[in-house]
Scaffold this motif. Sequence first.
Motif, PDB file in Angstrom:
ATOM      1  N   ARG A   1       0.949  -1.110  -0.002  1.00 50.39           N
ATOM      2  CA  ARG A   1      -0.043  -0.067   0.100  1.00 50.39           C
ATOM      3  C   ARG A   1       0.678   1.272   0.086  1.00 50.39           C
ATOM      4  N   TRP A   2       0.479   2.409  -0.661  1.00 48.64           N
ATOM      5  CA  TRP A   2       0.997   3.557  -0.633  1.00 48.64           C
ATOM      6  C   TRP A   2       0.183   4.806  -0.507  1.00 48.64           C
ATOM      7  N   THR A   3       0.626   5.820  -0.060  1.00 48.04           N
ATOM      8  CA  THR A   3      -0.203   7.223  -0.072  1.00 48.04           C
ATOM      9  C   THR A   3       0.563   8.152  -0.552  1.00 48.04           C
ATOM     10  N   GLU A   4       0.057   9.052  -1.178  1.00 47.05           N
ATOM     11  CA  GLU A   4       0.510  10.352  -1.797  1.00 47.05           C
ATOM     12  C   GLU A   4       0.987  11.323  -1.018  1.00 47.05           C
ATOM     13  N   LEU A   5       2.123  11.882  -0.742  1.00 48.76           N
ATOM     14  CA  LEU A   5       2.429  12.988   0.114  1.00 48.76           C
ATOM     15  C   LEU A   5       2.415  14.033  -0.541  1.00 48.76           C
ATOM     16  N   SER A   6       2.445  14.342  -1.814  1.00 46.63           N
ATOM     17  CA  SER A   6       2.514  15.319  -2.572  1.00 46.63           C
ATOM     18  C   SER A   6       1.063  16.217  -2.524  1.00 46.63           C
ATOM     19  N   LYS A   7       0.912  17.324  -2.844  1.00 49.75           N
ATOM     20  CA  LYS A   7      -0.507  17.953  -2.799  1.00 49.75           C
ATOM     21  C   LYS A   7      -0.645  18.663  -4.221  1.00 49.75           C
ATOM     22  N   ASN A   8      -0.993  17.700  -5.235  1.00 49.80           N
ATOM     23  CA  ASN A   8      -1.478  18.251  -6.486  1.00 49.80           C
ATOM     24  C   ASN A   8      -2.930  18.373  -6.753  1.00 49.80           C
ATOM     25  N   LEU A   9      -3.500  18.690  -7.780  1.00 52.86           N
ATOM     26  CA  LEU A   9      -4.999  19.009  -7.895  1.00 52.86           C
ATOM     27  C   LEU A   9      -5.525  17.585  -7.677  1.00 52.86           C
ATOM     28  N   VAL A  10      -4.984  16.585  -8.126  1.00 53.18           N
ATOM     29  CA  VAL A  10      -5.701  15.217  -7.891  1.00 53.18           C
ATOM     30  C   VAL A  10      -4.624  14.536  -7.333  1.00 53.18           C
TER      31      VAL A  10
END
Length: 148
Positions: free
Chosen positions: A79-88
């Motif tokens: 499992r992973w989670t995105e740390l960046s704050k993009n539009l989506v």
Amino acid sequence: MAGQFEATVEIGRPVEEVFAFLADGENDPKFSPRVQEMAKVTAGPTTVGTVYRSTVKDAGMTTKREFRISEFQAPNRIRWTELSKNLVTATEGGYDLESTPQGNTRLRVFNRLEGHGIGKLIAGLALSAARKDADAFAGRIKAAVEAS
């Protein structure tokens, strides 16, 4: 808008081989044409807490993304989670792997997408495109693993 896409595919390799291939996030460009670059930021083997940084091109826009491995259970679950704050962003994604009686691997891949700010307006379009491509995406993973 938030939502999920997923696909399942059978890969003609043992589960341990498929897991090892997918555990190395630097293999992502081999099956995802949108990933232009991928690099592991943290040292050592992939495990919980490992961070990968990528450059991705979607709908003509190039963005930088950063993901952290949040769960790592060899040889069946990543499992992973995105740390960046993009539009989506992908708030959660993952691979579920299981051996088949024939010695192959059944792989389920999924991502939960969520829009942020003005991205809430385009998240539905991104999700729709991802859902349309989900089976082909799983097929590209299958082809890349079987070719490795």
